[in-house]
Scaffold this active site. Structure first.
Site, PDB file in Angstrom:
ATOM      1  N   VAL A  16       0.824  -1.205   0.000  1.00 18.30           N
ATOM      2  CA  VAL A  16       0.000   0.000   0.000  1.00 18.30           C
ATOM      3  C   VAL A  16       0.860   1.257   0.000  1.00 18.30           C
ATOM      4  O   VAL A  16       0.693   2.146  -0.840  1.00 18.30           O
ATOM      5  CB  VAL A  16      -0.941   0.015   1.224  1.00 18.30           C
ATOM      6  N   ASP A  34      10.282   3.244   6.587  1.00 16.70           N
ATOM      7  CA  ASP A  34       9.925   1.868   6.917  1.00 16.70           C
ATOM      8  C   ASP A  34      10.936   1.355   7.938  1.00 16.70           C
ATOM      9  O   ASP A  34      12.111   1.722   7.891  1.00 16.70           O
ATOM     10  CB  ASP A  34       9.936   0.985   5.664  1.00 16.70           C
ATOM     11  N   ARG A  39      14.422  -3.727   3.329  1.00 14.29           N
ATOM     12  CA  ARG A  39      13.488  -3.151   2.352  1.00 14.29           C
ATOM     13  C   ARG A  39      13.969  -1.781   1.887  1.00 14.29           C
ATOM     14  O   ARG A  39      13.964  -1.482   0.689  1.00 14.29           O
ATOM     15  CB  ARG A  39      12.107  -3.044   2.986  1.00 14.29           C
ATOM     16  N   THR A  84      -2.581  -4.227   9.049  1.00 13.69           N
ATOM     17  CA  THR A  84      -3.391  -4.469  10.247  1.00 13.69           C
ATOM     18  C   THR A  84      -3.977  -5.869  10.122  1.00 13.69           C
ATOM     19  O   THR A  84      -5.092  -6.054   9.633  1.00 13.69           O
ATOM     20  CB  THR A  84      -4.524  -3.429  10.392  1.00 13.69           C
ATOM     21  N   CYS A 259      -6.816  -8.392   2.966  1.00 13.94           N
ATOM     22  CA  CYS A 259      -8.051  -7.606   2.997  1.00 13.94           C
ATOM     23  C   CYS A 259      -9.295  -8.463   3.188  1.00 13.94           C
ATOM     24  O   CYS A 259      -9.882  -8.486   4.262  1.00 13.94           O
ATOM     25  CB  CYS A 259      -8.181  -6.791   1.705  1.00 13.94           C
TER      26      CYS A 259
END
Length: 430
Positions: A16, A34, A39, A84, A259
């Site tokens: 995202v 981050d 990464r 999340t 999701c």
């Protein structure tokens, strides 16, 4: 050019956050933060493992990739886009968004705006996140800083419906905040924005978008279970029903990812706290969560039909990611199939060209095969995830994976041509 006069930071550079940071970074300088140093180091040299951003776009953007939280002081509009997930008890795990709030809160200044994109239950931004921002910053909400919520709508692997081309829902804690949040996103989102009437409304909109999809897929899965007992091909039924103008086309299958397989639990968790026991939503979740076990059972039945001894049989599973053409293994339900088959005494070998071998080993303790050449001949092949890599192959590819080119092929998503099945192969479709 920057028309909103805000310096943007994006916290969390995954599926995202990175597309968001890159989109804003094409207009003005952006701070991309981050906590994963590996990464950050990869992004600095143009390596992007999620495949959500093209190499050229990554090169052309003006993003400062950093692990140094002090850099956030140089921004005044902070976008938090961290995962999340849910825990093993299917309850919301807000620790990533709480930790991100702590990080941003330590750097917060008067006049700053914090916008959450992470999926949460209605009320979480105000009840859970804002108190953390106040505690860490020593500032007062609505006096010294403001907050908005703009739910992410990133669809991994989708190159058509992207961050810029999907209408962005925006909200703010005041009318003035909403105007600023809308202006910031309108500067890059070509599809425009929808102004929600409150932060809670925006939070609720996010969770019901995926809850609705989850329920529709669960209906298709239940129909598939029924039609299998009737010896009716589910896809034939759906093709016939889709000829009606208002029939909603959904396919049966495994529901994983960050999701659809997660968001409904955020809504049901909050509903339970408020004294309401959701029935329809949890029923749909129960059906979808059981599909891995069902497919494993069907695989065992196919082995028996072909005269194979279940214990010690080899089953090759093609695909391990949660959906086709992405390397994302978060909440993949293929693991349910693998574990169930192993309980039957089946030897399971997994091949997925999209996956990182070390990541799967660390996350799921699965030894992924590097190439097809390493695979042993199997009694059955479970075509679980229809990556284009597999679709581009032909029936001979599938047959070559079977011992003596005979056995069962289980085509979960019904992507193989059933009219050209080679002799000696039994085809099963969900």
């Amino acid at each position: 050019m920057n028309t909103h006069n805000r310096k943007i930071s994006v916290v969390g550079l995954g599926y995202v956050g990175l597309p968001v940071a890159v989109a804003f970074g094409k207009r003005d300088s952006v701070i991309g933060f981050d906590i994963n140093s590996i990464r950050i180091d990869e992004l600095k040299i143009g390596i992007e493992r999620t495949n959500e951003v093209d190499a050229q776009d990554l090169t052309d953007t003006n993003v400062l990739f950093t692990c140094d939280a002090n850099e956030l002081k140089n921004a005044d509009f902070h976008i938090i886009a961290v995962p999340t997930p849910v825990n093993s008890a299917k309850q919301p795990d807000l620790s990533p968004v709480i930790n991100a709030s702590k990080t941003v809160g330590k750097q917060l200044k008067k006049g700053d705006i914090v916008v959450y994109e992470s999926t949460v239950y209605p009320g979480a931004t105000e009840e859970e996140c804002i108190p953390v921002l106040e505690q860490e910053s020593g500032l007062k909400w609505l006096v010294d800083f403001n907050v908005g919520y703009s739910p992410e709508r990133i669809n991994p692997g989708d190159k058509i419906n992207t961050f810029k081309t999907i209408t962005k829902v925006v909200s703010g804690d005041t009318t003035e905040t909403l105007d600023i949040v809308a202006a910031v996103y309108e500067s890059v989102v070509t599809a425009g924005v929808h102004r929600a009437t409150s932060i809670k409304v925006a939070e609720a909109a996010k969770v019901i978008e995926n809850t609705q999809r989850d329920l529709n897929i669960s209906l298709m899965n239940e129909l598939a279970l029924i039609f299998d007992k009737m010896d009716i091909d589910t896809r034939d039924v759906l093709a016939a029903a889709s000829s009606k103008w208002n029939f909603l086309p959904f396919d049966p299958g495994l529901v994983g990812g960050h999701c659809i397989g997660v968001d409904p639990y955020y809504l049901t968790y909050k509903a339970s706290i408020l004294g309401y026991n959701p029935q329809v939503i949890l029923s749909g979740r129960g059906i979808n969560d059981s599909m891995g076990s069902y497919i494993a059972t069907q695989t065992v039945k196919e082995l028996i039909k072909c005269g194979s001894c279940v214990k010690g049989s080899i089953v090759t599973v093609l695909g391990f990611t949660f959906k086709e053409n992405v390397p994302d293994i978060r909440n993949t339900r293929i693991i349910d199939i693998v574990r169930e088959l192993k309980e039957y005494g089946v030897t399971v070998q997994v091949f997925d060209p999209m996956c990182d071998i070390h990541e799967i080993k660390k996350e799921y303790d699965i030894d992924l095969f590097a190439t097809e050449a390493d695979l042993q001949s199997a009694q059955a092949v479970l075509f679980a995830v229809p990556h284009q890599y597999f679709i581009d192959q032909n029936w001979s590819y599938m047959a070559d994976l079977l011992k003596n080119k005979t056995g069962s092929i289980l085509d979960v998503k019904a992507k193989l041509d059933r009219d050209t099945v080679p002799m000696g192969i039994n085809l099963w479709r969900l």
